[in-house]
Design a protein around this motif. Structure first.
Motif, PDB file in Angstrom:
ATOM      1  N   ALA A  23       0.837  -1.202   0.000  1.00 43.14           N
ATOM      2  CA  ALA A  23       0.000   0.000   0.000  1.00 43.14           C
ATOM      3  C   ALA A  23       0.874   1.255   0.000  1.00 43.14           C
ATOM      4  CB  ALA A  23      -0.932  -0.003   1.211  1.00 43.14           C
ATOM      5  N   LEU A  24       1.929   1.242   0.791  1.00 44.46           N
ATOM      6  CA  LEU A  24       2.841   2.376   0.839  1.00 44.46           C
ATOM      7  C   LEU A  24       3.533   2.566  -0.512  1.00 44.46           C
ATOM      8  CD1 LEU A  24       4.626   4.088   3.329  1.00 44.46           C
ATOM      9  CD2 LEU A  24       6.281   2.791   1.986  1.00 44.46           C
ATOM     10  N   THR A  25       3.912   1.461  -1.151  1.00 44.34           N
ATOM     11  CA  THR A  25       4.539   1.530  -2.469  1.00 44.34           C
ATOM     12  C   THR A  25       3.575   2.151  -3.481  1.00 44.34           C
ATOM     13  OG1 THR A  25       5.973  -0.356  -2.009  1.00 44.34           O
ATOM     14  CG2 THR A  25       5.552   0.142  -4.332  1.00 44.34           C
ATOM     15  N   ALA A  26       2.331   1.711  -3.470  1.00 41.95           N
ATOM     16  CA  ALA A  26       1.338   2.269  -4.396  1.00 41.95           C
ATOM     17  C   ALA A  26       1.112   3.755  -4.113  1.00 41.95           C
ATOM     18  CB  ALA A  26       0.024   1.492  -4.288  1.00 41.95           C
ATOM     19  N   ALA A  27       1.046   4.117  -2.844  1.00 42.81           N
ATOM     20  CA  ALA A  27       0.870   5.530  -2.492  1.00 42.81           C
ATOM     21  C   ALA A  27       2.066   6.358  -2.966  1.00 42.81           C
ATOM     22  CB  ALA A  27       0.687   5.673  -0.976  1.00 42.81           C
ATOM     23  N   THR A  28       3.256   5.807  -2.854  1.00 41.82           N
ATOM     24  CA  THR A  28       4.457   6.508  -3.307  1.00 41.82           C
ATOM     25  C   THR A  28       4.398   6.756  -4.816  1.00 41.82           C
ATOM     26  OG1 THR A  28       5.750   5.486  -1.553  1.00 41.82           O
ATOM     27  CG2 THR A  28       6.985   6.415  -3.396  1.00 41.82           C
ATOM     28  N   HIS A  29       3.984   5.740  -5.579  1.00 39.01           N
ATOM     29  CA  HIS A  29       3.878   5.900  -7.034  1.00 39.01           C
ATOM     30  C   HIS A  29       2.806   6.929  -7.384  1.00 39.01           C
ATOM     31  CE1 HIS A  29       6.753   2.807  -7.597  1.00 39.01           C
ATOM     32  NE2 HIS A  29       5.950   1.793  -7.335  1.00 39.01           N
ATOM     33  N   ILE A  40       8.111  18.662  -5.835  1.00 38.33           N
ATOM     34  CA  ILE A  40       8.301  17.737  -4.709  1.00 38.33           C
ATOM     35  C   ILE A  40       8.539  16.353  -5.292  1.00 38.33           C
ATOM     36  CG2 ILE A  40       7.257  16.665  -2.682  1.00 38.33           C
ATOM     37  CD1 ILE A  40       5.568  19.237  -2.385  1.00 38.33           C
ATOM     38  N   ARG A  41       9.643  15.749  -4.914  1.00 37.93           N
ATOM     39  CA  ARG A  41       9.968  14.410  -5.399  1.00 37.93           C
ATOM     40  C   ARG A  41       9.559  13.376  -4.367  1.00 37.93           C
ATOM     41  NH1 ARG A  41      15.227  16.418  -8.008  1.00 37.93           N
ATOM     42  NH2 ARG A  41      14.550  16.581 -10.153  1.00 37.93           N
ATOM     43  N   THR A  42       9.057  12.268  -4.854  1.00 36.39           N
ATOM     44  CA  THR A  42       8.701  11.150  -3.988  1.00 36.39           C
ATOM     45  C   THR A  42       9.640  10.005  -4.326  1.00 36.39           C
ATOM     46  OG1 THR A  42       6.408  11.872  -4.036  1.00 36.39           O
ATOM     47  CG2 THR A  42       6.817   9.678  -3.229  1.00 36.39           C
ATOM     48  N   ILE A  43      10.350   9.525  -3.329  1.00 34.66           N
ATOM     49  CA  ILE A  43      11.382   8.510  -3.520  1.00 34.66           C
ATOM     50  C   ILE A  43      11.050   7.298  -2.663  1.00 34.66           C
ATOM     51  CG2 ILE A  43      13.845   8.009  -3.278  1.00 34.66           C
ATOM     52  CD1 ILE A  43      14.193  11.160  -3.311  1.00 34.66           C
ATOM     53  N   LEU A  44      11.189   6.121  -3.255  1.00 30.30           N
ATOM     54  CA  LEU A  44      10.950   4.871  -2.538  1.00 30.30           C
ATOM     55  C   LEU A  44      12.281   4.173  -2.299  1.00 30.30           C
ATOM     56  CD1 LEU A  44       8.848   2.794  -1.476  1.00 30.30           C
ATOM     57  CD2 LEU A  44       8.889   1.786  -3.761  1.00 30.30           C
ATOM     58  N   ARG A 113      19.465  14.811  -8.786  1.00 29.36           N
ATOM     59  CA  ARG A 113      18.411  14.104  -9.518  1.00 29.36           C
ATOM     60  C   ARG A 113      18.247  12.710  -8.942  1.00 29.36           C
ATOM     61  NH1 ARG A 113      19.345  15.899 -15.687  1.00 29.36           N
ATOM     62  NH2 ARG A 113      17.375  17.018 -15.712  1.00 29.36           N
ATOM     63  N   PRO A 114      17.502  12.576  -7.863  1.00 30.71           N
ATOM     64  CA  PRO A 114      17.336  11.247  -7.250  1.00 30.71           C
ATOM     65  C   PRO A 114      16.491  10.333  -8.128  1.00 30.71           C
ATOM     66  CG  PRO A 114      15.907  12.829  -6.178  1.00 30.71           C
ATOM     67  CD  PRO A 114      16.747  13.603  -7.153  1.00 30.71           C
ATOM     68  N   ARG A 115      16.766   9.056  -8.012  1.00 35.31           N
ATOM     69  CA  ARG A 115      15.944   8.067  -8.710  1.00 35.31           C
ATOM     70  C   ARG A 115      14.601   7.961  -8.009  1.00 35.31           C
ATOM     71  NH1 ARG A 115      20.823   4.119  -8.429  1.00 35.31           N
ATOM     72  NH2 ARG A 115      19.549   3.230  -6.793  1.00 35.31           N
ATOM     73  N   ALA A 116      13.633   7.381  -8.681  1.00 34.31           N
ATOM     74  CA  ALA A 116      12.315   7.167  -8.076  1.00 34.31           C
ATOM     75  C   ALA A 116      12.354   6.022  -7.068  1.00 34.31           C
ATOM     76  CB  ALA A 116      11.281   6.865  -9.160  1.00 34.31           C
ATOM     77  N   ARG A 117      13.273   5.062  -7.281  1.00 34.24           N
ATOM     78  CA  ARG A 117      13.369   3.904  -6.382  1.00 34.24           C
ATOM     79  C   ARG A 117      14.830   3.522  -6.185  1.00 34.24           C
ATOM     80  NH1 ARG A 117       9.907  -0.834  -8.085  1.00 34.24           N
ATOM     81  NH2 ARG A 117       8.614  -0.412  -6.288  1.00 34.24           N
ATOM     82  N   TYR A 118      15.153   3.193  -4.939  1.00 32.66           N
ATOM     83  CA  TYR A 118      16.469   2.664  -4.581  1.00 32.66           C
ATOM     84  C   TYR A 118      16.250   1.320  -3.901  1.00 32.66           C
ATOM     85  CZ  TYR A 118      18.408   7.365  -5.245  1.00 32.66           C
ATOM     86  OH  TYR A 118      18.802   8.572  -5.770  1.00 32.66           O
ATOM     87  N   THR A 119      16.896   0.305  -4.399  1.00 30.21           N
ATOM     88  CA  THR A 119      16.864  -1.005  -3.746  1.00 30.21           C
ATOM     89  C   THR A 119      18.236  -1.203  -3.134  1.00 30.21           C
ATOM     90  OG1 THR A 119      15.296  -1.789  -5.393  1.00 30.21           O
ATOM     91  CG2 THR A 119      16.396  -3.455  -4.065  1.00 30.21           C
ATOM     92  N   VAL A 120      18.279  -1.548  -1.850  1.00 28.54           N
ATOM     93  CA  VAL A 120      19.536  -1.557  -1.121  1.00 28.54           C
ATOM     94  C   VAL A 120      19.610  -2.742  -0.171  1.00 28.54           C
ATOM     95  CG1 VAL A 120      18.576  -0.035   0.661  1.00 28.54           C
ATOM     96  CG2 VAL A 120      21.030  -0.109   0.331  1.00 28.54           C
TER      97      VAL A 120
END
Length: 171
Positions: A23-29, A40-44, A113-120
């Motif tokens: 749900a949080l992921t969908a809200a972020t998108h 305003i940037r939204t980053i996951l 320029r941040p990415r929309a998603r970071y997997t770490v």
């Protein structure tokens, strides 16, 4: 937003954990699209395997859950649930330090320029690959890793009470 790679690589028995993160992921998108014109940037940030106290909590919770299994639940889910819990506890014990997530958040907040998603974190790549596989293949892989059957056995409740196919006559 802090999500979880588990949303994309959903292992068995993790529904209660990944559903709120989904749900949080969908809200972020959605917010990323809605706020695009405002600057305003939204980053996951999707952590993978991170060594935190969550692994110890999982071990305690899994043991409590297993002790509460009925005979039928133990028969149906016991082995797979125990294998999943043990695997996750072991993975988390050897996961990345939490600082890798914090460092990623700082980088995302300070880069031009941040990415929309970071997997770490540890296992980020293999879990991301599983997430990109065709669903039947990903499901089969997850079932194999966690010791889940691919189909009901002849003794399972799904098969009980179903009429057997008549034998073909021999000629």
């Amino acid at each position: 937003m802090i999500g979880s790679i588990g949303v994309r690589a959903t292992p068995p028995f993790t529904g209660p954990i990944v559903v709120p993160k989904a749900a949080l992921t969908a809200a972020t998108h959605a917010l990323r699209q809605e706020l695009a014109g405002s600057g305003i940037r939204t980053i996951l940030v999707d952590p993978a395997t991170i060594h935190t106290d969550a692994g110890d909590k999982l071990a305690r919770d899994a043991e409590r859950i297993e002790q509460g299994f009925s005979t039928a639940e133990r028969s149906r889910y016991g082995t797979a649930f125990h294998a999943m819990a043990s695997r996750f506890v072991g993975m988390h014990a050897h996961g990345s330090r939490p600082e890798v997530v914090a460092d990623t958040i700082v980088r995302a907040l300070t880069t031009r320029r941040p990415r929309a998603r970071y997997t770490v974190g540890k296992n980020a790549l293999p879990l991301s690959v599983i997430a990109r596989l065709p669903i039947p293949l990903a499901d089969a892989l997850r079932r194999r890793v966690f010791g889940l059957p691919s189909r009901p056995s002849s003794a399972s409740p799904e098969r009980q009470g179903r009429p057997r196919s008549p034998k073909k006559p021999r000629f």
